[in-house]
Design a protein around this motif. Structure first.
Motif, PDB file in Angstrom:
ATOM      1  N   TYR A   1     -21.048 -35.829 -13.535  1.00 18.93           N
ATOM      2  CA  TYR A   1     -19.678 -36.446 -13.151  1.00 18.93           C
ATOM      3  C   TYR A   1     -18.715 -35.205 -13.259  1.00 18.93           C
ATOM      4  O   TYR A   1     -18.960 -34.681 -14.052  1.00 18.93           O
ATOM      5  N   LEU A   2     -17.869 -35.102 -12.015  1.00 16.79           N
ATOM      6  CA  LEU A   2     -17.032 -33.979 -12.320  1.00 16.79           C
ATOM      7  C   LEU A   2     -15.587 -34.675 -12.863  1.00 16.79           C
ATOM      8  O   LEU A   2     -14.781 -35.343 -11.976  1.00 16.79           O
ATOM      9  N   GLN A   3     -15.144 -34.364 -14.060  1.00 24.57           N
ATOM     10  CA  GLN A   3     -14.027 -35.053 -14.750  1.00 24.57           C
ATOM     11  C   GLN A   3     -12.783 -33.946 -14.157  1.00 24.57           C
ATOM     12  O   GLN A   3     -12.359 -32.911 -14.858  1.00 24.57           O
ATOM     13  N   CYS A   4     -12.230 -34.488 -12.894  1.00 25.90           N
ATOM     14  CA  CYS A   4     -11.203 -33.559 -12.314  1.00 25.90           C
ATOM     15  C   CYS A   4      -9.788 -33.643 -13.339  1.00 25.90           C
ATOM     16  O   CYS A   4      -9.329 -32.679 -13.496  1.00 25.90           O
ATOM     17  N   ALA A   5      -9.747 -34.759 -14.181  1.00 27.14           N
ATOM     18  CA  ALA A   5      -8.634 -34.665 -15.100  1.00 27.14           C
ATOM     19  C   ALA A   5      -8.498 -33.585 -15.986  1.00 27.14           C
ATOM     20  O   ALA A   5      -7.505 -32.877 -16.300  1.00 27.14           O
ATOM     21  N   ARG A   6      -9.761 -33.303 -16.442  1.00 22.25           N
ATOM     22  CA  ARG A   6      -9.937 -32.218 -17.502  1.00 22.25           C
ATOM     23  C   ARG A   6      -9.898 -30.882 -16.986  1.00 22.25           C
ATOM     24  O   ARG A   6      -9.458 -30.001 -17.413  1.00 22.25           O
ATOM     25  N   VAL A   7     -10.435 -30.767 -15.571  1.00 24.18           N
ATOM     26  CA  VAL A   7     -10.385 -29.203 -15.024  1.00 24.18           C
ATOM     27  C   VAL A   7      -8.818 -29.062 -14.533  1.00 24.18           C
ATOM     28  O   VAL A   7      -8.316 -27.935 -14.498  1.00 24.18           O
ATOM     29  N   LEU A   8      -8.044 -30.236 -14.250  1.00 18.91           N
ATOM     30  CA  LEU A   8      -6.669 -29.950 -14.061  1.00 18.91           C
ATOM     31  C   LEU A   8      -5.707 -29.970 -15.162  1.00 18.91           C
ATOM     32  O   LEU A   8      -4.536 -29.627 -14.973  1.00 18.91           O
ATOM     33  N   MET A   9      -6.182 -30.143 -16.288  1.00 20.07           N
ATOM     34  CA  MET A   9      -5.378 -30.156 -17.547  1.00 20.07           C
ATOM     35  C   MET A   9      -4.751 -28.709 -17.760  1.00 20.07           C
ATOM     36  O   MET A   9      -3.585 -28.618 -18.473  1.00 20.07           O
ATOM     37  N   ASP A  10      -5.091 -27.605 -17.288  1.00 19.31           N
ATOM     38  CA  ASP A  10      -4.711 -26.273 -17.481  1.00 19.31           C
ATOM     39  C   ASP A  10      -4.057 -26.141 -16.314  1.00 19.31           C
ATOM     40  O   ASP A  10      -4.487 -25.888 -15.152  1.00 19.31           O
ATOM     41  N   PRO A  11      -2.610 -25.857 -16.547  1.00 22.96           N
ATOM     42  CA  PRO A  11      -1.822 -25.664 -15.144  1.00 22.96           C
ATOM     43  C   PRO A  11      -2.078 -24.426 -14.416  1.00 22.96           C
ATOM     44  O   PRO A  11      -2.230 -24.553 -13.184  1.00 22.96           O
ATOM     45  N   ALA A  12      -2.638 -23.495 -15.126  1.00 27.62           N
ATOM     46  CA  ALA A  12      -3.119 -22.201 -14.459  1.00 27.62           C
ATOM     47  C   ALA A  12      -4.175 -22.519 -13.522  1.00 27.62           C
ATOM     48  O   ALA A  12      -4.349 -22.036 -12.499  1.00 27.62           O
ATOM     49  N   ARG A  13      -5.211 -23.263 -14.086  1.00 23.78           N
ATOM     50  CA  ARG A  13      -6.649 -23.560 -13.430  1.00 23.78           C
ATOM     51  C   ARG A  13      -5.850 -24.482 -12.222  1.00 23.78           C
ATOM     52  O   ARG A  13      -6.521 -24.299 -11.142  1.00 23.78           O
ATOM     53  N   ALA A  14      -5.317 -25.484 -12.517  1.00 25.07           N
ATOM     54  CA  ALA A  14      -4.775 -26.453 -11.605  1.00 25.07           C
ATOM     55  C   ALA A  14      -4.181 -25.590 -10.094  1.00 25.07           C
ATOM     56  O   ALA A  14      -4.542 -26.010  -9.087  1.00 25.07           O
ATOM     57  N   GLU A  15      -3.341 -24.671 -10.443  1.00 22.31           N
ATOM     58  CA  GLU A  15      -2.754 -23.923  -9.604  1.00 22.31           C
ATOM     59  C   GLU A  15      -3.895 -23.110  -8.754  1.00 22.31           C
ATOM     60  O   GLU A  15      -3.673 -22.990  -7.532  1.00 22.31           O
ATOM     61  N   ARG A  16      -4.881 -22.434  -9.305  1.00 22.09           N
ATOM     62  CA  ARG A  16      -5.760 -21.556  -8.792  1.00 22.09           C
ATOM     63  C   ARG A  16      -6.587 -22.442  -7.727  1.00 22.09           C
ATOM     64  O   ARG A  16      -6.923 -22.244  -6.526  1.00 22.09           O
ATOM     65  N   LEU A  17      -7.066 -24.020  -8.249  1.00 25.65           N
ATOM     66  CA  LEU A  17      -7.786 -24.395  -7.313  1.00 25.65           C
ATOM     67  C   LEU A  17      -6.950 -25.075  -6.218  1.00 25.65           C
ATOM     68  O   LEU A  17      -7.377 -25.058  -5.198  1.00 25.65           O
ATOM     69  N   ALA A  18      -5.806 -25.459  -6.500  1.00 26.65           N
ATOM     70  CA  ALA A  18      -4.857 -26.128  -5.421  1.00 26.65           C
ATOM     71  C   ALA A  18      -4.755 -24.836  -4.341  1.00 26.65           C
ATOM     72  O   ALA A  18      -4.696 -25.103  -3.127  1.00 26.65           O
ATOM     73  N   ARG A  19      -4.450 -23.651  -4.615  1.00 23.04           N
ATOM     74  CA  ARG A  19      -4.139 -22.721  -3.800  1.00 23.04           C
ATOM     75  C   ARG A  19      -5.557 -22.281  -2.791  1.00 23.04           C
ATOM     76  O   ARG A  19      -5.273 -21.936  -1.900  1.00 23.04           O
ATOM     77  N   ALA A  20      -6.669 -22.368  -3.776  1.00 21.61           N
ATOM     78  CA  ALA A  20      -7.914 -22.160  -2.972  1.00 21.61           C
ATOM     79  C   ALA A  20      -7.979 -23.327  -1.838  1.00 21.61           C
ATOM     80  O   ALA A  20      -8.463 -23.123  -0.845  1.00 21.61           O
ATOM     81  N   LEU A  21      -7.461 -24.514  -2.489  1.00 25.59           N
ATOM     82  CA  LEU A  21      -7.669 -25.613  -1.332  1.00 25.59           C
ATOM     83  C   LEU A  21      -6.941 -25.478  -0.273  1.00 25.59           C
ATOM     84  O   LEU A  21      -7.145 -25.612   1.076  1.00 25.59           O
ATOM     85  N   ALA A  22      -5.549 -25.145  -0.512  1.00 28.38           N
ATOM     86  CA  ALA A  22      -4.658 -24.954   0.416  1.00 28.38           C
ATOM     87  C   ALA A  22      -5.037 -23.778   1.512  1.00 28.38           C
ATOM     88  O   ALA A  22      -4.843 -23.986   2.863  1.00 28.38           O
ATOM     89  N   ALA A  23      -5.563 -22.843   0.978  1.00 26.15           N
ATOM     90  CA  ALA A  23      -6.061 -21.468   2.021  1.00 26.15           C
ATOM     91  C   ALA A  23      -7.293 -22.100   2.709  1.00 26.15           C
ATOM     92  O   ALA A  23      -7.159 -21.556   3.934  1.00 26.15           O
ATOM     93  N   LYS A  24      -7.752 -22.915   2.429  1.00 27.17           N
ATOM     94  CA  LYS A  24      -9.113 -23.725   3.097  1.00 27.17           C
ATOM     95  C   LYS A  24      -8.440 -24.521   4.258  1.00 27.17           C
ATOM     96  O   LYS A  24      -9.265 -24.911   5.197  1.00 27.17           O
ATOM     97  N   LEU A  25      -7.527 -25.065   4.280  1.00 26.97           N
ATOM     98  CA  LEU A  25      -6.846 -25.960   5.268  1.00 26.97           C
ATOM     99  C   LEU A  25      -6.799 -25.222   6.584  1.00 26.97           C
ATOM    100  O   LEU A  25      -6.405 -23.811   6.592  1.00 26.97           O
TER     101      LEU A  25
END
Length: 193
Positions: free
Chosen positions: A32-56
């Motif tokens: 199980y990938l617990q996304c709530a846990r990976v996203l609880m760090d704002p800097a990590r959440a920002e990195r992941l979102a920027r990477a996803l946005a760049a992939k669009l």
């Protein structure tokens, strides 16, 4: 961001879990990938979102008017995607079983929407959220998620871009492998099966 870098973010957050999990879909899984846990760090959440946005695809990035995500799991990543794309972010929620915009959120008729999820397994929540967006006057032009657990089989009815695709086996509750059947099941998700 490579797949290994994405998984490293999950590992660093203690969000890559092993055991016997009941997924939102009702299926069972040994990981199980617990996304709530990976996203609880704002800097990590920002990195992941920027990477996803760049992939669009560029044409999707430039066409989006608003980001909409389903509550609960999609709220944080949806907000971060709105920030990464410079677009407003809102969410649909289901206080009585069906998704709806609430809290004063409204879409202009024909607004071009990017639907953002944390994890897609069967695509059910995404399809339900897309229906809610359409009923509210928006038009979902694409979908994105941190994780695609569907093995590439989820059909959302719109182009779909995940940050990472993970092929984790899933099983019906009455068809578990013997090694999984002996482990007590836990439900870490946000929706009743």
């Amino acid at each position: 961001m490579t797949d290994e870098q994405v998984l490293a973010e999950f590992r660093a957050a203690g969000a890559l879990l092993e055991g016997h999990f009941i997924l939102s879909s009702g299926l069972r899984s040994p990981r199980y990938l617990q996304c709530a846990r990976v996203l609880m760090d704002p800097a990590r959440a920002e990195r992941l979102a920027r990477a996803l946005a760049a992939k669009l695809p560029a044409e999707v990035r430039s066409a989006i008017d608003v980001v909409v995500s389903p509550a609960m799991g999609g709220v944080i990543i949806g907000h971060e995607m709105g920030r990464a794309l410079g677009r407003p972010a809102m969410f649909v929620e289901r206080p009585e079983g069906e998704f709806h915009l609430r809290r004063g959120f409204a879409l202009e008729r024909g607004a071009r929407v990017l639907l953002v999820e944390d994890v897609v397994t069967t695509g059910l929540s995404s399809r339900e959220a897309i229906t809610a967006v359409e009923e509210a006057g928006g038009r979902v032009i694409a979908a994105a998620a941190l994780v695609d657990r569907s093995g590439g089989t989820a059909d959302l009815g719109v182009p779909f871009t995940p940050l990472i695709r993970i092929d984790v086996p899933t099983y019906a509750a009455d068809d578990l492998p013997s090694d999984l059947a002996v482990i007590p099941a836990v439900k870490p998700g946000s929706r009743a099966a």
